[in-house]
Design a protein around this motif. Structure first.
Motif, PDB file in Angstrom:
ATOM      1  N   ARG A  66      -2.054 -46.018   3.188  1.00  0.00           N
ATOM      2  CA  ARG A  66      -0.752 -45.405   3.466  1.00  0.00           C
ATOM      3  C   ARG A  66      -0.962 -44.126   4.244  1.00  0.00           C
ATOM      4  O   ARG A  66      -2.027 -43.521   4.208  1.00  0.00           O
ATOM      5  N   ASP A  69       0.231 -48.592   8.283  1.00  0.00           N
ATOM      6  CA  ASP A  69       1.226 -49.482   7.697  1.00  0.00           C
ATOM      7  C   ASP A  69       2.626 -49.143   8.185  1.00  0.00           C
ATOM      8  O   ASP A  69       3.451 -50.025   8.408  1.00  0.00           O
ATOM      9  N   GLN A  70       2.892 -47.856   8.349  1.00  0.00           N
ATOM     10  CA  GLN A  70       4.179 -47.382   8.846  1.00  0.00           C
ATOM     11  C   GLN A  70       3.960 -46.184   9.756  1.00  0.00           C
ATOM     12  O   GLN A  70       2.993 -45.433   9.592  1.00  0.00           O
ATOM     13  N   SER A  87      12.489 -51.245  15.416  1.00  0.00           N
ATOM     14  CA  SER A  87      13.183 -50.873  14.185  1.00  0.00           C
ATOM     15  C   SER A  87      14.100 -51.985  13.694  1.00  0.00           C
ATOM     16  O   SER A  87      14.324 -52.117  12.488  1.00  0.00           O
ATOM     17  N   ASP A 129      10.212 -52.587   8.371  1.00  0.00           N
ATOM     18  CA  ASP A 129       9.182 -52.254   7.391  1.00  0.00           C
ATOM     19  C   ASP A 129       8.058 -51.425   7.993  1.00  0.00           C
ATOM     20  O   ASP A 129       7.293 -50.774   7.263  1.00  0.00           O
ATOM     21  N   LYS A 130       7.964 -51.402   9.325  1.00  0.00           N
ATOM     22  CA  LYS A 130       6.894 -50.665  10.000  1.00  0.00           C
ATOM     23  C   LYS A 130       7.315 -49.268  10.451  1.00  0.00           C
ATOM     24  O   LYS A 130       6.490 -48.508  10.953  1.00  0.00           O
ATOM     25  N   VAL A 131       8.592 -48.937  10.296  1.00  0.00           N
ATOM     26  CA  VAL A 131       9.120 -47.690  10.852  1.00  0.00           C
ATOM     27  C   VAL A 131       9.644 -46.786   9.743  1.00  0.00           C
ATOM     28  O   VAL A 131      10.570 -47.155   9.021  1.00  0.00           O
ATOM     29  N   LYS A 132       9.065 -45.593   9.630  1.00  0.00           N
ATOM     30  CA  LYS A 132       9.574 -44.606   8.673  1.00  0.00           C
ATOM     31  C   LYS A 132      10.902 -44.022   9.146  1.00  0.00           C
ATOM     32  O   LYS A 132      11.841 -43.846   8.372  1.00  0.00           O
ATOM     33  N   VAL A 156      16.772 -48.001   9.604  1.00  0.00           N
ATOM     34  CA  VAL A 156      15.862 -46.868   9.406  1.00  0.00           C
ATOM     35  C   VAL A 156      16.588 -45.588   9.811  1.00  0.00           C
ATOM     36  O   VAL A 156      17.550 -45.625  10.583  1.00  0.00           O
TER      37      VAL A 156
END
Length: 352
Positions: A11, A129-130, A147, A152-155, A286
């Motif tokens: 992470r 992961d992100q 996005s 799931d890949k974008v904070k 997101v």
């Protein structure tokens, strides 16, 4: 369709330091003419069947910076220094078809599914992961699609200049652009493979880049004689934020690769419309910050301001912060106002 990325064990770290301002373009050291100054590292990684050039700086949570047209990773040089000094790992690739990244010959290989697939593979290669994602122009379009397709890949993401465009199932993009702007509109002129490349060759790479990068007009961009596209090519003075060294760097890369890879993004507009049919009415799930200049031609496209300010954008992007409209700023916002944009990015992503 996109392949699902394999799960990653690590992470992103959460630590960060106080914001540090970026240095101006004229102070950017150039090592051997490759633009790798001030500790920016460069490498090539294999992703999704192509070799991708990536510029990196810093350590910490990862921020992925995505450029537009006619740009390269280099458009983010200011933000790379500032964000890296503030405790982030900043990654700025040359997108497929640009700069030192491979440029497949098939126009269909530039669909949005290919481009997003490149980035998913890049994140796997980087062990992320992100990430935070920041995009400008076409990079913003890619960020919106990343996005949308892989939230799931974008904070969180920051979009510069290009607002989210919901898919209209009743209207193909090129049909709409022709009906509104006509056949001389630059995107329409880009469509026939090889033709606009020949015109660009007559004017010269450096002149064409100056023409695009200095555009500071809220009106639509046309490629006609009365818009200055006539030989002998008129001199184009540079604004204070764009140096001859910058033009030299961009020119060195576009003279090597040509414009075709970059133009293929525009040539896939209708293909993208077809491929994204399953995402009609999709929402961006997101957190998002949108920033645009009030002199940006995209901000003055028909209906765009109402869409942004009267609730349309918020409908499709429910986690959107209030849009920032910067006065007196044109399309190339991250280069024209580098420190302000770096601060906006930092102040937004530090919340997450």
């Amino acid at each position: 369709m996109l392949r699902c990325a394999r799960a990653l064990c690590s992470r992103l770290p959460r630590g960060r330091r106080a914001f540090a301002s970026s240095s101006p373009s004229t102070q950017l050291p150039m090592d051997g003419g490759d633009g790798a100054g001030d500790g920016i590292a460069h490498r090539t990684v294999a992703v999704n069947g192509i070799n991708m050039h990536v510029a990196e700086k810093g350590e910490g949570p990862a921020v992925l910076l995505l450029h537009g047209f006619p740009e390269l990773w280099y458009t983010w040089r200011h933000q790379m220094h500032g964000l890296a000094a503030s405790g982030y790992r900043v990654v700025a690739p040359d997108l497929r078809g640009f700069g030192d990244t491979d440029a497949p010959t098939d126009t269909a290989a530039y669909s949005m599914l290919h481009i997003v697939g490149d980035l998913i593979a890049l994140l796997n290669t980087l062990g992320q992961d992100q990430v935070f994602v920041v995009g400008h122009d076409w990079g913003s379009m890619v960020a919106w699609n990343l996005s949308m397709l892989r939230p799931d890949k974008v904070k969180a993401m920051v979009s510069l200049s290009q607002v989210f465009t919901p898919r209209n199932p009743m209207r193909k993009p090129l049909q709409y652009l022709k009906s509104v702007f006509g056949d001389d509109y630059y995107i329409v002129r880009f469509q026939e493979p090889g033709k606009i490349e020949e015109e660009f060759a007559r004017f010269g790479t450096a002149w064409v880049l100056r023409k695009f990068l200095t555009y500071h007009n809220p009106g639509p961009f046309y490629i006609t004689k009365d818009q200055g596209w006539v030989l002998p090519a008129p001199e184009i003075p540079l604004p204070s934020w764009l140096s001859e060294a910058d033009i030299k760097y961009y020119t060195s890369k576009y003279e090597k690769t040509g414009f075709t890879g970059a133009l293929n993004y525009y040539r896939c507009l209708d293909l993208n419309w077809e491929l994204t049919a399953p995402w009609t009415e999709a929402r961006i799930k997101v957190p998002v910050k949108f920033i645009v200049g009030d002199q940006d031609l995209t901000y003055h496209s028909p209906g765009t301001q109402d869409f942004i300010h009267k609730g349309g954008l918020k409908k499709y992007v429910p986690l959107l912060e209030e849009a920032v409209v910067m006065e007196g700023v044109g399309h190339f916002i991250n280069e024209e106002k580098p420190d302000e944009i770096t601060k906006h990015i930092y102040n937004f992503i530090k919340k997450f």
